[in-house]
Design an enzyme around this catalytic site. Structure first.
Site, mmCIF file in Angstrom:
data_model
loop_
_atom_site.group_PDB
_atom_site.id
_atom_site.type_symbol
_atom_site.label_atom_id
_atom_site.label_comp_id
_atom_site.label_asym_id
_atom_site.label_seq_id
_atom_site.Cartn_x
_atom_site.Cartn_y
_atom_site.Cartn_z
ATOM 1 N NE ARG A 213 -4.260 4.822 -3.017
ATOM 2 C CZ ARG A 213 -4.232 4.415 -1.734
ATOM 3 N NH1 ARG A 213 -4.353 5.086 -0.856
ATOM 4 N NH2 ARG A 213 -3.826 3.037 -1.639
ATOM 5 N NE ARG B 254 0.099 12.049 5.935
ATOM 6 C CZ ARG B 254 -0.497 10.835 5.524
ATOM 7 N NH1 ARG B 254 -0.025 9.679 6.081
ATOM 8 N NH2 ARG B 254 -1.629 10.672 4.999
ATOM 9 C CD GLU C 258 -4.261 10.223 6.176
ATOM 10 O OE1 GLU C 258 -4.827 10.204 4.981
ATOM 11 O OE2 GLU C 258 -4.208 9.230 6.973
ATOM 12 C CG HIS D 58 0.159 9.815 -0.923
ATOM 13 N ND1 HIS D 58 -0.163 10.778 0.079
ATOM 14 C CD2 HIS D 58 -0.064 8.387 -0.184
ATOM 15 C CE1 HIS D 58 -0.721 10.078 1.324
ATOM 16 N NE2 HIS D 58 -0.643 8.895 0.950
ATOM 17 C CG ASP D 59 -3.994 8.768 0.071
ATOM 18 O OD1 ASP D 59 -3.592 7.986 -0.410
ATOM 19 O OD2 ASP D 59 -3.887 8.936 1.352
ATOM 20 C CG ASP E 58 -1.837 1.306 0.917
ATOM 21 O OD1 ASP E 58 -2.182 1.692 0.048
ATOM 22 O OD2 ASP E 58 -2.418 1.529 2.402
ATOM 23 C CG ASP F 223 -1.257 6.432 7.591
ATOM 24 O OD1 ASP F 223 -1.696 7.009 6.607
ATOM 25 O OD2 ASP F 223 -1.609 5.106 7.810
HETATM 26 C C1 GLC Z 1 -3.747 6.920 4.861
HETATM 27 C C2 GLC Z 1 -2.544 7.184 3.693
HETATM 28 C C3 GLC Z 1 -3.049 6.210 2.382
HETATM 29 C C4 GLC Z 1 -3.033 4.727 2.966
HETATM 30 C C5 GLC Z 1 -3.842 4.798 4.337
HETATM 31 C C6 GLC Z 1 -3.719 3.332 4.931
HETATM 32 O O1 GLC Z 1 -4.532 7.206 4.592
HETATM 33 O O2 GLC Z 1 -2.537 8.354 3.016
HETATM 34 O O3 GLC Z 1 -2.024 6.447 1.213
HETATM 35 O O4 GLC Z 1 -3.666 4.178 2.111
HETATM 36 O O5 GLC Z 1 -3.548 5.699 5.120
HETATM 37 O O6 GLC Z 1 -2.720 3.344 5.587
#
Ligand code: GLC
Length: 611
Positions: free
Chosen positions: A492, A256, A300, A367-368, A115, A258
């Protein structure tokens, strides 16, 4: 004061609250004592240079709110091959006026079930092809010498199925099974499924994965190979905090967090944004203030605004230092597609009315994917229906509607709800890819203007702007991910292409797309650095222009005032403003201009500074 003393003082100041929160969650004295012992060890392990930075930042708590803060995010391999490569490119980063780099996930992860690195197999090991922990130490130190801050992801919601804990859990070791959510039958998983929405409805449906070899279900909110950690277990919390501090001690400035809204789960809830998530984030903030007060927490939280702001905590009990301005980002593209700034203005008004200590990260894309999380209640009052509107936006950005020049792809199109998100680079969404393909100079010029105008607008927003590497030279979509079977289903990757250094060589050639964009952004960045009205906690407001396509933002700080005018239409427009409070200078052209009924060319903008 000696080190030990500093630590004890910091701990003493925060001990009671930390203990209170920990006991509320875990009621476990010995685990709390273990945590405190380890905080001390991580503090003592922190090197001298970082401790100096910590104390400087403790005295200058607003250090990250200055007007020179500019971020850039990239995948290490895509940007420069490996960590050493990044270190050798720091001059380019400085040339971009960037002083904060977000290194996308670089910790050990299974190659094909990663991922994008968000499935971490070892929190203390760098992916081999990218380098080592020593390389990271060296990179962060080199960055600090140049005044560049380093951000990394702390993926705390889940681990990879290849993580040591996951492997032991899979073998049936109860101690490790209790670090995840394991169920030997479908009863509880199906209870959860009743109330928990899906993150990847198409690419990874459901929230549980059946493990035939283990005879158990495991909770997997994201991909089946990303196993959700169970923070009800204090061992998970403690160990993850040790991982966090270990990484902070590598010289990371910004962590960050996540997918933070997901970290606490309870049956019969949506398993998002639960109150205990905030208890954990608050504890992280306290822990970082004790061990490494120089670091910032960036949450995030990709949610609607009322869910986002609670992650700042309160003034007395802060949680994250910074959060993403996600709704504004999505609303920006809505504005591009509709040429109507009304919703964006309303959205900015909401953000601008929040306490100035709240620092948002502004971005045009990351990136998303871009999810169409707009304020549909407001849109509905104007007869715009959610489903149809999402359909329109997705059609528009795929380039299907008549007046669109955008290129990109859908993401997780859900056949049941009809919902879909969108992927594409800024340049492709602005028309640069299409104009380049058609070798249409006029269309290219227009696309570049839109691209630059959007950056100029982003720089005017309250908060800190972050660029995605490659956007500074107008890099377009990369379709090669389709050739990789492990990536093909995840669109993505279309906007995560490798940096094209051969194109970056054009940045000083004003006849090239790269040169034009790079030069225009540099001009904006320099203005932003120079003008104090751009500090992140300046007064920021919007002004009515009485022209649906033109947005006007004002900024004021210590006697200095700047207003920005942004034309989201491909036609020339007039902003019917009347700022008759003095003489103004337009900062790009350096000419005098009255902010009264201003004509703005198609896709253009002005930065007007009061003299
Ligand atoms: C966050 C990241 C994303 C990832 C997800 C799971 O949302 O930005 O890219 O798929 O977390 O870790």
């Amino acid at each position: 004061m000696d080190a030990e003393c500093i630590f004890q003082k910091r701990l003493e100041r925060r001990h009671d609250e930390l203990r209170w929160l920990y006991m509320e969650l875990y009621g476990n004295d010995s685990m709390f004592a273990e945590l405190c012992d380890n905080l001390r060890l991580f503090y003592l392990e922190r090197n001298e240079a970082l401790r100096v930075l910590d104390s400087e930042r403790e005295t200058d708590q607003g250090w990250y709110k200055k007007n020179d803060m500019l971020g850039m995010m990239f995948y290490i391999d895509n940007f420069a091959g490996n960590m050493k490569g990044v270190e050798s490119r720091l001059d380019y980063i400085q040339q971009c006026n960037v002083n904060y780099i977000h290194l996308m996930p670089f910790l050990d992860t299974p190659k094909d079930r990663s991922d994008g690195g968000y499935a971490v197999a070892d929190f203390r090991k760098v992916q081999e092809q990218l380098g080592s922990m020593e390389d990271l130490d060296s990179l962060t130190a080199a960055c600090h010498r140049k005044g560049i801050n380093v951000c990394m992801d702390f993926v705390m919601n889940h681990t990879s199925e290849e993580h040591e804990w996951a492997k032991k859990a899979r073998q049936g070791d109860g101690e490790y099974m209790s670090r995840y959510f394991f169920f030997d039958n479908a009863h509880e998983p199906s209870m959860y499924e009743r109330t928990v929405p899906q993150v990847f409805p198409t690419t990874a449906p459901g929230n549980f994965t059946w493990l035939p070899d283990a005879g158990h279900y495991v909770m997997t909110t994201f991909y089946p190979y990303q196993w959700d950690l169970n923070y009800q277990n204090p061992r998970v919390f403690n160990e993850m905090m040790y991982n966090f501090l270990y990484l902070a001690n590598r010289g990371i400035d910004i962590i960050r967090i996540d997918a933070v809204p997901y970290i606490w789960k309870e049956i019969n809830t949506s398993c998002r944004n639960l109150p205990k998530v905030h208890t954990i984030v608050r504890m992280m903030r306290i822990i970082s203030e004790i061990v490494c007060p120089g670091i910032l927490l960036l949450g995030e939280v990709v949610m609607e605004p009322e869910k986002v702001t609670p992650y700042f905590g309160t003034l007395e009990k802060p949680e994250c230092h910074m959060l993403y301005n996600v709704t504004t980002m999505a609303t920006t593209w809505h504005t591009v597609a509709t040429r109507n700034v009304k919703l964006l203005k309303r959205q900015l008004d909401i953000v601008n009315s929040l306490p100035k200590d709240y620092v948002f990260l502004n971005y045009l894309r990351c990136h998303d994917d871009i999810g169409w999380g707009l304020d549909y209640n407001s849109l509905m009052k104007e007869g715009v229906k959610e489903r149809l509107h999402k359909q329109y936006l997705n059609d528009y950005f795929q380039g299907y509607t008549g007046d669109s020049n955008s290129r990109g792809e859908l993401y997780n199109a859900d056949p049941i709800t009809g919902d879909a998100r969108f992927c594409g680079t800024t340049a492709s969404m602005c028309g640069i890819e299409k104009a380049g393909f058609e070798q249409n100079d006029q269309a290219m010029e227009k696309a570049i203007r839109l691209d630059v105008m959007l950056h100029a607008y982003m720089f005017m927003q309250s908060g800190i702007p972050v660029l995605y590497s490659g956007d500074e030279i107008g890099q377009v979509n990369d379709y090669t991910y389709k050739e990789n079977p492990h990536k093909a289903a995840d669109s993505r990757y279309i906007h995560r292409g490798a940096m094209k250094w051969e194109l970056a060589e054009n940045i000083s050639n004003p006849d090239t797309v790269e040169g034009k964009i790079f030069h225009s952004l540099a001009q904006l960045e320099n203005i932003r650095k120079r003008e104090k009205a751009f500090v992140s906690n300046a007064d920021t407001w919007t002004i009515d222009t009485w022209e649906p396509s033109v947005l006007c933002i004002g900024r004021y700080y210590e006697g200095e005032k700047i207003i920005g005018l942004f034309n989201f239409s491909e036609f020339d427009k007039t902003a019917w403003i009347n700022e008759a409070d003095g003489e103004y200078l337009e900062l790009i052209s350096e000419t005098e201009m009255k902010p009264i009924a201003v004509n703005i060319p198609a896709y253009s903008f002005y930065y007007l500074k009061k003299k």
